[in-house]
Design an enzyme around this catalytic site. Sequence first.
Site, PDB file in Angstrom:
ATOM      1  N   LYS A   1       9.111   0.386  -0.946  1.00 17.48           N
ATOM      2  CA  LYS A   1      10.423   0.392  -0.295  1.00 17.48           C
ATOM      3  C   LYS A   1      10.431  -0.596   0.867  1.00 17.48           C
ATOM      4  O   LYS A   1       9.453  -0.730   1.590  1.00 17.48           O
ATOM      5  CB  LYS A   1      10.769   1.797   0.195  1.00 17.48           C
ATOM      6  CG  LYS A   1      11.080   2.744  -0.970  1.00 17.48           C
ATOM      7  CD  LYS A   1      11.521   4.103  -0.514  1.00 17.48           C
ATOM      8  CE  LYS A   1      12.859   4.136   0.145  1.00 17.48           C
ATOM      9  NZ  LYS A   1      14.018   4.077  -0.746  1.00 17.48           N
ATOM     10  N   SER A   2      11.570  -1.223   1.069  1.00 19.75           N
ATOM     11  CA  SER A   2      11.682  -2.251   2.107  1.00 19.75           C
ATOM     12  C   SER A   2      11.507  -1.673   3.507  1.00 19.75           C
ATOM     13  O   SER A   2      11.060  -2.371   4.412  1.00 19.75           O
ATOM     14  CB  SER A   2      13.010  -2.995   1.995  1.00 19.75           C
ATOM     15  OG  SER A   2      14.098  -2.128   2.218  1.00 19.75           O
ATOM     16  N   THR A   3      11.827  -0.399   3.699  1.00 22.97           N
ATOM     17  CA  THR A   3      11.635   0.230   5.009  1.00 22.97           C
ATOM     18  C   THR A   3      10.182   0.097   5.456  1.00 22.97           C
ATOM     19  O   THR A   3       9.906  -0.234   6.613  1.00 22.97           O
ATOM     20  CB  THR A   3      12.043   1.721   4.954  1.00 22.97           C
ATOM     21  OG1 THR A   3      13.409   1.805   4.557  1.00 22.97           O
ATOM     22  CG2 THR A   3      11.839   2.414   6.284  1.00 22.97           C
TER      23      THR A   3
ATOM     24  N   GLU B   1      -1.271   3.329  -3.208  1.00 22.88           N
ATOM     25  CA  GLU B   1      -2.098   2.665  -2.197  1.00 22.88           C
ATOM     26  C   GLU B   1      -1.195   2.092  -1.121  1.00 22.88           C
ATOM     27  O   GLU B   1      -0.232   1.389  -1.413  1.00 22.88           O
ATOM     28  CB  GLU B   1      -2.924   1.542  -2.800  1.00 22.88           C
ATOM     29  CG  GLU B   1      -3.897   0.958  -1.788  1.00 22.88           C
ATOM     30  CD  GLU B   1      -3.918  -0.555  -1.770  1.00 22.88           C
ATOM     31  OE1 GLU B   1      -3.779  -1.109  -0.655  1.00 22.88           O
ATOM     32  OE2 GLU B   1      -4.072  -1.162  -2.825  1.00 22.88           O
TER      33      GLU B   1
ATOM     34  N   TYR C   1      -0.793   4.046 -23.954  1.00 18.71           N
ATOM     35  CA  TYR C   1      -1.855   4.414 -23.013  1.00 18.71           C
ATOM     36  C   TYR C   1      -2.563   5.681 -23.491  1.00 18.71           C
ATOM     37  O   TYR C   1      -3.787   5.779 -23.434  1.00 18.71           O
ATOM     38  CB  TYR C   1      -1.248   4.630 -21.622  1.00 18.71           C
ATOM     39  CG  TYR C   1      -2.262   4.716 -20.525  1.00 18.71           C
ATOM     40  CD1 TYR C   1      -2.843   3.568 -19.988  1.00 18.71           C
ATOM     41  CD2 TYR C   1      -2.653   5.941 -20.001  1.00 18.71           C
ATOM     42  CE1 TYR C   1      -3.779   3.646 -18.971  1.00 18.71           C
ATOM     43  CE2 TYR C   1      -3.584   6.024 -18.988  1.00 18.71           C
ATOM     44  CZ  TYR C   1      -4.146   4.873 -18.476  1.00 18.71           C
ATOM     45  OH  TYR C   1      -5.079   4.956 -17.469  1.00 18.71           O
TER      46      TYR C   1
ATOM     47  N   GLN D   1      -3.901  12.448 -14.518  1.00 19.74           N
ATOM     48  CA  GLN D   1      -4.497  12.615 -13.187  1.00 19.74           C
ATOM     49  C   GLN D   1      -3.673  13.609 -12.376  1.00 19.74           C
ATOM     50  O   GLN D   1      -2.455  13.621 -12.428  1.00 19.74           O
ATOM     51  CB  GLN D   1      -4.675  11.281 -12.474  1.00 19.74           C
ATOM     52  CG  GLN D   1      -3.434  10.482 -12.216  1.00 19.74           C
ATOM     53  CD  GLN D   1      -3.766   9.084 -11.706  1.00 19.74           C
ATOM     54  OE1 GLN D   1      -4.882   8.594 -11.805  1.00 19.74           O
ATOM     55  NE2 GLN D   1      -2.775   8.433 -11.150  1.00 19.74           N
TER      56      GLN D   1
END
Length: 188
Positions: free
Chosen positions: A111-113, A137, A170, A180
């Site tokens: 996100k740009s924030t 990450e 996948y 996961q």
Amino acid sequence: MSIKSDKWIRRMAAEYNMIEPFEPNQIKQRNGESIVSYGTSSYGYDIRCSDEFKLFTNLNSTIVDPKRFDSNSFVDVKGDICIIPPNSFALARTVEYFRIPRNVLTICLGKSTYARCGIIVNVTPFEPEWEGYVTLEFSNTTPLPAKIYANEGVAQVIFFESDEVCETSYKDRNGKYQFQQGVTLPKI
């Protein structure tokens, strides 16, 4: 291959449990306070990170090796926020659990924030028939500590539907990150 709209995302979440928990709207406030938005957007879904973080530490002064990753390179942190030291990073997982259809591929963008604060969110594509919580990450590219907010928006998932179904998904390949459940460290 076409990008999918909010209407398609809502339908897939309702009929196929593609995203759980699912927010059909864009949430921008909680208890009267502004938050980093999450939920369905025009052509994507803004995901949240949970309150489970793994914060990178250099206490062991080891070499970072993706083939022989030392899990002692992380400290577990649980809370509403995570403070990432300067020029370091943290891992987290999404609040949302994903089930990607066989004819769909996603791309996830920060996100740009956060990007405007020097915090980069990196996630690889969710491949056809991948299922699980997403490991996120966060890289702090600044010379100052940076704050990540749990249970608020951190990245946007964009869905692409293929004109033809892939031969091998996948799931078919027994992908190492299939199903996961928590923050997952590198695997070979």
